[in-house]
Structures are given as C-alpha cells and as structure tokens.
Enzyme design. Structure first.
Site, PDB file in Angstrom:
ATOM      1  N   GLU A  46     -81.871  71.604 -49.725  1.00 40.76           N
ATOM      2  CA  GLU A  46     -82.829  71.009 -50.665  1.00 40.76           C
ATOM      3  C   GLU A  46     -83.037  71.817 -51.928  1.00 40.76           C
ATOM      4  O   GLU A  46     -83.673  71.335 -52.866  1.00 40.76           O
ATOM      5  CB  GLU A  46     -84.169  70.715 -49.981  1.00 40.76           C
ATOM      6  CG  GLU A  46     -84.919  71.911 -49.494  1.00 40.76           C
ATOM      7  CD  GLU A  46     -84.798  72.068 -47.986  1.00 40.76           C
ATOM      8  OE1 GLU A  46     -85.758  72.558 -47.374  1.00 40.76           O
ATOM      9  OE2 GLU A  46     -83.745  71.712 -47.430  1.00 40.76           O
ATOM     10  N   ASN A  47     -82.519  73.055 -51.979  1.00 37.48           N
ATOM     11  CA  ASN A  47     -82.632  73.789 -53.234  1.00 37.48           C
ATOM     12  C   ASN A  47     -81.543  73.395 -54.228  1.00 37.48           C
ATOM     13  O   ASN A  47     -81.504  73.909 -55.339  1.00 37.48           O
ATOM     14  CB  ASN A  47     -82.624  75.305 -52.999  1.00 37.48           C
ATOM     15  CG  ASN A  47     -81.333  75.797 -52.372  1.00 37.48           C
ATOM     16  OD1 ASN A  47     -80.825  75.191 -51.444  1.00 37.48           O
ATOM     17  ND2 ASN A  47     -80.809  76.894 -52.863  1.00 37.48           N
TER      18      ASN A  47
END
Length: 217
Positions: A46-47
């Site tokens: 998700e980064n």
C-alpha cells in the site's frame, strides 16, 4: 510446530496463478519468498508498488525500495510505482485477490484485531482497515498463543477491532483453520502437533470433522 518461515511457506500454497496479493507487516512479508516459480503473482504494497519480489540478499539492498513495513524489498521486471491514492484505489476498488495479514487476535466469527493494544503507543491503523473492509479473501498469519501462553483464537476479541466478520482462513504455528458459521474448523495440523495440542491452545469453538491431516510444508 512451525516457525514464522514455516507459516509463510504454508500460506504460499494458497496463492494461485494470476493473483494480485497484498502482504501485511510481519510474517506475511515472508510469503513472497515461497511462492511457486511456475505461477505468475503480483504482490502489492500500500505504500505504492505493484510487483514486489523476494527480500534482497545481504549487500544488495536498495534503501529507496521498501514495503509498507519499511523493510527493503526487490522489484520484479515490469514492476510499477505509484502514489498512496492510487494504491488505496486498488484496495478499496476490490482489485486485490488475496490479503495476507498478521493479527493479535481473531474471533470465531471472523473478527480481527491487529492494530492496537490499549496503553501502548501506535503510529496508527495504516492500511489495515481498508484492506479488511475491501478484501473478499483474507488469510491471517499468526502465532496460536501469545507470550503469556494465552490463546489468540478467541470466542470474542478483547482488543480494538480492525474488521468485523472478515477473516476466511488462519494459518498458525500449530494449525490451518477455516472460519465457518460455527467457529474455527480445523483443516490441518502442523508437523508434530496433535489435535489435543490445538484444542488446548484454542479458546474459541474448535470444530473437528473426521481425521485431521498433517500439513505438507
């Protein structure tokens, strides 16, 4: 009984060809090391990366290439990088086929608590709430009991919840379990672990149907 790598190896057997998979912090990050080489899988963080590979060998780390847990990673050929808004659009839009998360507690109805212990400082929930709210297939990687010797597979979670009724399957150092309407259905036991050992380590309702096979890891 399995160690953390053994848990990751067993979960890797659940990953299918063509899957888009999100790996949570902790044991789940190890899964990328054990996926079969004859299938194509895209790991998402998700980064902002799609196409994560295994962890780098010592001396080959790139400090600018990290996962959501700030660990250095590798990128496979064709990997792509993007901002957090795009990453969470993938997650909230249900474009991730499988989410693998760690947990502090899981309840027999599929509730999960994996972000906060009251009284201890935390940086925030991160992407966990979005992942459990959006994913249709969630596997939890965890130890069966905590450091105090208490079960982490409970009738009801005691910690603040991350998601409600969302966990499908759990792989611990002792067993593979499926969350069904009646509770935790025991599917497999770890090498050297008996059904009685698993019963003793499980507070929630444990369901046993016939002979329980030993894991192949």
């Amino acid at each position: 009984m399995l160690d953390k790598n053994g848990i990751a190896k067993r979960i890797a057997q659940e990953v299918e060809d063509g899957y888009y998979v999100n790996l949570g912090i902790g044991i789940p990050t190890l899964v990328a090391n054990y996926v079969r080489e004859d299938i194509s899988v895209e790991f998402q963080s998700e980064n902002g990366i799609l196409g994560m590979g295994p962890f780098p060998f010592e001396g080959e780390e790139d400090a600018d290439l990290i996962n959501a847990g700030k660990q250095t990673i590798t990128a496979l050929p064709g990997a792509s990088y993007f901002d957090s808004a795009t990453s969470f659009a993938m997650i909230r839009g249900k474009h991730v086929d499988l989410t693998i998360l760690g947990a502090m507690e899981v309840a027999e109805n599929g509730d999960i608590a994996n972000w906060k212990i009251p009284g201890k400082m935390v940086k925030g929930m991160g992407g966990a709430m979005d992942l459990v709210a959006s994913a249709e297939n969630i596997i939890v990687a965890m130890m069966h009991i905590n450091r105090a010797g208490e079960s982490k597979l409970l009738k009801k979670c005691s910690l603040p919840l991350t998601g409600v009724g969302c966990v499908k399957k759990i792989v611990t150092n002792l067993a593979v379990l499926e969350v069904v309407e009646e509770g935790f259905l025991l599917l497999e036991r770890a090498p050297g672990v008996s059904v009685e050992d698993i019963k003793a380590a499980t507070e929630g309702n444990l369901i046993i149907r016939g002979e329980v096979a030993e894991m192949n890891v």
